[in-house]
Structures are given as structure tokens and as C-alpha cells.
Enzyme design. Sequence first.
Site, PDB file in Angstrom:
ATOM      1  N   TYR A  50      40.453 -18.996  14.149  1.00 47.21           N
ATOM      2  CA  TYR A  50      41.074 -18.774  12.605  1.00 47.21           C
ATOM      3  C   TYR A  50      42.307 -19.703  12.677  1.00 47.21           C
ATOM      4  O   TYR A  50      43.425 -18.994  12.684  1.00 47.21           O
ATOM      5  CB  TYR A  50      41.256 -17.475  12.202  1.00 47.21           C
ATOM      6  CG  TYR A  50      40.059 -16.688  12.214  1.00 47.21           C
ATOM      7  CD1 TYR A  50      39.110 -16.824  11.408  1.00 47.21           C
ATOM      8  CD2 TYR A  50      39.845 -15.534  13.132  1.00 47.21           C
ATOM      9  CE1 TYR A  50      37.923 -16.171  11.447  1.00 47.21           C
ATOM     10  CE2 TYR A  50      38.767 -14.650  12.989  1.00 47.21           C
ATOM     11  CZ  TYR A  50      37.865 -14.963  12.045  1.00 47.21           C
ATOM     12  OH  TYR A  50      36.567 -14.138  12.077  1.00 47.21           O
ATOM     13  N   TRP A  87      46.133 -16.233   7.334  1.00 43.14           N
ATOM     14  CA  TRP A  87      45.130 -15.385   6.622  1.00 43.14           C
ATOM     15  C   TRP A  87      46.077 -14.326   5.882  1.00 43.14           C
ATOM     16  O   TRP A  87      46.942 -13.815   6.261  1.00 43.14           O
ATOM     17  CB  TRP A  87      44.247 -14.668   7.676  1.00 43.14           C
ATOM     18  CG  TRP A  87      42.888 -15.120   7.421  1.00 43.14           C
ATOM     19  CD1 TRP A  87      41.876 -14.300   6.941  1.00 43.14           C
ATOM     20  CD2 TRP A  87      42.220 -16.314   8.078  1.00 43.14           C
ATOM     21  NE1 TRP A  87      40.742 -15.492   7.224  1.00 43.14           N
ATOM     22  CE2 TRP A  87      40.903 -16.496   7.581  1.00 43.14           C
ATOM     23  CE3 TRP A  87      42.771 -17.334   8.870  1.00 43.14           C
ATOM     24  CZ2 TRP A  87      40.354 -17.511   8.145  1.00 43.14           C
ATOM     25  CZ3 TRP A  87      42.140 -18.540   9.227  1.00 43.14           C
ATOM     26  CH2 TRP A  87      40.735 -18.575   8.866  1.00 43.14           C
ATOM     27  N   TRP A 106      45.764 -10.770   4.752  1.00 47.57           N
ATOM     28  CA  TRP A 106      46.034  -9.455   5.111  1.00 47.57           C
ATOM     29  C   TRP A 106      46.554  -9.300   6.773  1.00 47.57           C
ATOM     30  O   TRP A 106      47.563  -8.725   7.054  1.00 47.57           O
ATOM     31  CB  TRP A 106      45.310  -8.286   4.746  1.00 47.57           C
ATOM     32  CG  TRP A 106      43.999  -8.092   5.364  1.00 47.57           C
ATOM     33  CD1 TRP A 106      43.267  -9.068   6.065  1.00 47.57           C
ATOM     34  CD2 TRP A 106      43.236  -7.053   5.779  1.00 47.57           C
ATOM     35  NE1 TRP A 106      42.020  -8.619   6.600  1.00 47.57           N
ATOM     36  CE2 TRP A 106      42.095  -7.181   6.507  1.00 47.57           C
ATOM     37  CE3 TRP A 106      43.462  -5.529   5.395  1.00 47.57           C
ATOM     38  CZ2 TRP A 106      41.100  -6.391   6.726  1.00 47.57           C
ATOM     39  CZ3 TRP A 106      42.662  -4.824   5.810  1.00 47.57           C
ATOM     40  CH2 TRP A 106      41.472  -4.843   6.415  1.00 47.57           C
ATOM     41  N   ASP A 107      46.065 -10.445   7.525  1.00 44.72           N
ATOM     42  CA  ASP A 107      46.664 -10.740   8.881  1.00 44.72           C
ATOM     43  C   ASP A 107      48.139 -10.616   8.897  1.00 44.72           C
ATOM     44  O   ASP A 107      48.809  -9.987   9.662  1.00 44.72           O
ATOM     45  CB  ASP A 107      46.056 -11.708   9.528  1.00 44.72           C
ATOM     46  CG  ASP A 107      44.598 -11.441   9.574  1.00 44.72           C
ATOM     47  OD1 ASP A 107      43.673 -11.723   8.480  1.00 44.72           O
ATOM     48  OD2 ASP A 107      43.998 -11.609  10.663  1.00 44.72           O
ATOM     49  N   GLY A 111      37.790  -7.973   3.736  1.00 45.59           N
ATOM     50  CA  GLY A 111      38.472  -7.938   5.008  1.00 45.59           C
ATOM     51  C   GLY A 111      37.335  -7.445   6.114  1.00 45.59           C
ATOM     52  O   GLY A 111      37.749  -7.581   7.309  1.00 45.59           O
ATOM     53  N   ASP A 138      34.307  -8.270   6.636  1.00 40.45           N
ATOM     54  CA  ASP A 138      33.181  -9.156   6.228  1.00 40.45           C
ATOM     55  C   ASP A 138      31.793  -8.989   6.246  1.00 40.45           C
ATOM     56  O   ASP A 138      30.867  -8.950   5.322  1.00 40.45           O
ATOM     57  CB  ASP A 138      33.302 -10.566   7.094  1.00 40.45           C
ATOM     58  CG  ASP A 138      34.814 -11.047   7.112  1.00 40.45           C
ATOM     59  OD1 ASP A 138      35.755 -10.346   6.468  1.00 40.45           O
ATOM     60  OD2 ASP A 138      34.893 -12.142   7.306  1.00 40.45           O
ATOM     61  N   TYR A 154      30.394  -7.766  14.479  1.00 44.56           N
ATOM     62  CA  TYR A 154      31.406  -7.707  13.359  1.00 44.56           C
ATOM     63  C   TYR A 154      31.310  -6.649  12.353  1.00 44.56           C
ATOM     64  O   TYR A 154      30.476  -6.613  11.584  1.00 44.56           O
ATOM     65  CB  TYR A 154      31.156  -9.030  12.738  1.00 44.56           C
ATOM     66  CG  TYR A 154      32.466  -9.827  12.834  1.00 44.56           C
ATOM     67  CD1 TYR A 154      33.263 -10.017  13.762  1.00 44.56           C
ATOM     68  CD2 TYR A 154      32.995 -10.459  11.583  1.00 44.56           C
ATOM     69  CE1 TYR A 154      34.573 -10.557  13.665  1.00 44.56           C
ATOM     70  CE2 TYR A 154      34.239 -11.023  11.547  1.00 44.56           C
ATOM     71  CZ  TYR A 154      34.809 -10.967  12.554  1.00 44.56           C
ATOM     72  OH  TYR A 154      36.137 -11.742  12.108  1.00 44.56           O
ATOM     73  N   TRP A 155      32.158  -5.883  12.348  1.00 46.29           N
ATOM     74  CA  TRP A 155      32.371  -4.761  11.173  1.00 46.29           C
ATOM     75  C   TRP A 155      31.244  -3.863  11.449  1.00 46.29           C
ATOM     76  O   TRP A 155      31.047  -3.158  10.161  1.00 46.29           O
ATOM     77  CB  TRP A 155      32.547  -5.388   9.849  1.00 46.29           C
ATOM     78  CG  TRP A 155      33.827  -6.113   9.743  1.00 46.29           C
ATOM     79  CD1 TRP A 155      34.172  -7.353  10.057  1.00 46.29           C
ATOM     80  CD2 TRP A 155      35.324  -5.466  10.045  1.00 46.29           C
ATOM     81  NE1 TRP A 155      35.387  -7.544   9.798  1.00 46.29           N
ATOM     82  CE2 TRP A 155      36.142  -6.517   9.872  1.00 46.29           C
ATOM     83  CE3 TRP A 155      35.738  -4.033  10.028  1.00 46.29           C
ATOM     84  CZ2 TRP A 155      37.694  -6.101   9.765  1.00 46.29           C
ATOM     85  CZ3 TRP A 155      37.126  -3.958   9.618  1.00 46.29           C
ATOM     86  CH2 TRP A 155      37.866  -4.819   9.555  1.00 46.29           C
ATOM     87  N   GLU A 215      40.187  -9.226  19.312  1.00 43.24           N
ATOM     88  CA  GLU A 215      40.135  -9.086  17.996  1.00 43.24           C
ATOM     89  C   GLU A 215      39.646  -7.763  17.776  1.00 43.24           C
ATOM     90  O   GLU A 215      40.009  -7.278  16.660  1.00 43.24           O
ATOM     91  CB  GLU A 215      39.051 -10.043  17.612  1.00 43.24           C
ATOM     92  CG  GLU A 215      38.680 -10.096  15.998  1.00 43.24           C
ATOM     93  CD  GLU A 215      37.829 -11.455  15.568  1.00 43.24           C
ATOM     94  OE1 GLU A 215      37.342 -12.012  16.372  1.00 43.24           O
ATOM     95  OE2 GLU A 215      37.659 -11.500  14.461  1.00 43.24           O
TER      96      GLU A 215
END
Length: 414
Positions: free
Chosen positions: A18, A22, A24-25, A152, A154, A340-341, A384
Site C-alpha cells: 500500500y 490511506w 482511515w489508516d 474499510g 474490503d 482478508y476480513w 497487517e
Amino acid sequence: MLARNDRGGYTVPTDRLYPFQWNWDSAFVAMSFATFDLDRAFAELERLAEGQWNDGMIPHIVFHAPSDDYFPGPAVWGTTHRVATSGITQPPVFGTALRHLHEAAMREGRTGLEEPTSALLGAALRSHRWWRKARDPDGLGLVAILHPWESGSDNSPAWDEALARVPTITTTVIRRKDTSHVDADMRPRDEDYGRFIHLVDLYRECGWDPAKQWATAPFKIADVQMTAILARATADLLPLAERFGTGAERDELVDGHGALTEGLDRRWRSDLARFVSLDLVSGEDVTAPTQAGFMPLVALRLDAERRAAIAAEFARWCEGVELGLPSTPSFWPAFEPRRYWRGPVWAVINWVVADGLRANGLGDLAASLEQGTVRAIERAGFCEYFDPTTGKGLGGEGFSWTAAAYLVLSGRRP
Ligand code: GLC
């Protein structure tokens, strides 16, 4: 880690995977800079505000400097702001971060920060106006996302049903870069990537006009996580508007806060013991369990009955896992502890959920969530995200917001 990811007044979430700023980061990172370098903290928000569009939207990525490591880059978005940006947004933690910085300045007795604070308050107010107008045109008291990346979270199972209606065809040629930095089994699948880019193509063809996008969007979800973060940020701007703003701005915030908290309140489902998002295309509740269901704690004060119910549900999600809070609980069929998520734990989510638990009188749960997060980071490093079943670190390494969460949460140690 923050110094290593500093690119000159702004941080990248991580090197390579990345390589830009970004949204909200950066807000989380700004709050952590405020623990040791207030000027640098302000710079982080100022550089983010450079990306703010004339209509008030703060984009999810600001492409301050070129990089070949990321797809989709500026050419795919085709936006026209003076600094290259993406065309979608991300959770507005900005206002909460600004309050945090202002309070740190007060504590330190710093002067000379009134002007930057007031300028950033202006940016925050414009952004909140954009949210309510562009993303809640029907006045539901809930703001909608038009792309999963805006949330956020994703690849959350919360979007599965709605995303399945989005075609996989794209006019843009897809050249994924993420899977050359991180194992493919932790990243979104190719089919979903096609849908993500289909939406980008569609909105670019709308000329990024909010009203046109609203009318065209095949993916439109009034999201409780987004609404909770916006409601909380609205409350956080209030003391700043009292100090630096006008009476009209204050009233606008009070009005917005009332609408958003009422909207959220209506999304409580007692049979599920959590809050649920609303799919505005199908008209159905989004019942897939994800961390989003707990986020409204940060914006609402629950009555005793709801508080007990959500605390029990929270405990159920953490049962049998090594590390809470999973982004999808292990009892759900879509649970994948590495992808992821779809199960993994994010330190910044735990930070927000802990704030919400504490604000609702659930301080013990908050403290154990925070300490679990701090311990996991001490063991695994600034990765992460984490596998909830083992506590192991996953995804990219060297993440700014994981370092940010560590700085802030370790400072709260009893
Ligand atoms: C991923 C996350 C998003 C985050 C970004 C940069 O896209 O889903 O929330 O902002 O990475 O860390």
C-alpha cells in the site's frame, strides 16, 4: 515503524503493498503520533486533507507520489482533483482524530495550533456534509457505501450477497499487484476483484458525480460501521465547533448527531444481539455476522438490556479462539481465519470496539480486548492482521496502523 513508513508528512500503511496515503489508516496514525510528536500528527491530517475534493469527499487513497506496486492506480480511477486520488471514500475517523490531537495540544499547553485545528475542523465539517448529502439522500440517518472498499472491511462476508449481483466484467484490464506481495490465499479472490473493478468502471463513467452514482449503483449498503464512525466523529467535532466554529456549525453537528444515532438505534436486532446493516438494493437486513455489528457501541449509550445482550454476544465470538475480536466469528460458515476480513483480527478494529465497550460501562471487556491485542502485537510484530485461532501475524508486514494501535493501547495498560 511509523518513521520507516513516513513519506514526508504522511505515512503509507505499509511499504510496497500500500504505497500511498490511506484515509482511515492516517487518522489512526495521527492519533498515535500525538503520543510523541504533535506537529507530525497534525501534518498527517493536513496531508490527507490535501486530497479532499471540492464537494467535501475525502478519498480513500491520496496518490501523493507515483508507485508501480499498486493496482488500481490513478489512471484507473480517472479522477480530476489537483492531487491524484481514488474516487471512493473510507470511514471518517478524521473528526475523532482531530479532537484527539486538539486535546493532546491542550494537555501539553501547546499554543500556535489554533489555526491548523480550525482549518482541519473546516475540512471535517465539509466532509460530514458530503456524507449526509451524498450518502444519505433519503434521510434514513444511515450512510451508505457504494463499494466494499469504502467500508474499510474490503472482503467482509457482509458484502457477499450484494456483491454477487455485481457483474465480474470490466472495461479496465486487471493487473493485480497485491498477490505478488502477499500469499493469494490471504487475499480476495479474482472473481471478487472483477466485481470491485466493475464498480470502479461504472462510477468513473458517472464522472464521479455523487447523484449519478447513487442512481446507478448496483451495490448500495447503509452500513452500521460507517454510520457509527461518522456519528462518533460528529460528536467529537462538537467541542471543537464550540471553540473554533459558528453557532450554525454547532447546530448542524447536533442535528447530524441526532439523525445518525437515531438511524443506528433502529438497526438493533434483539434476536441477533447486535446491529445490522441494510442492503438498500434488496431492502433486506445484512445478517452475516461481522465486527460491524459491535461498532455502534462507539456512538451509542445502550440501555441495560441491550448492553447485557451485546456483552454476551461479544463473549460468544471470543469463545474458543486464541485472540478476539474475529472479524467473522468461528461459528459462521463463511469463517476463514486467514483470509482478508473473513475471520482475522485487526488491531484498529479492536481499538474502536474497546472504546465503545468502555463508553458503555463494559470496561473489563475493553481492557481484556486491548491487552490481548497488545500481547499479540508483541509476539507477532506489526503485521497487517492476526489469525484468531492461533494469534499468529498475517498479511503484509510493517503496518503503520498496527504500530499506531500498539502505541495507543499499550499506553492504556493498567
Ligand atoms: C485494506 C483494508 C483497508 C485499509 C487498507 C490499507 O484495503 O481493507 O481497511 O485501509 O488495506 O491498510
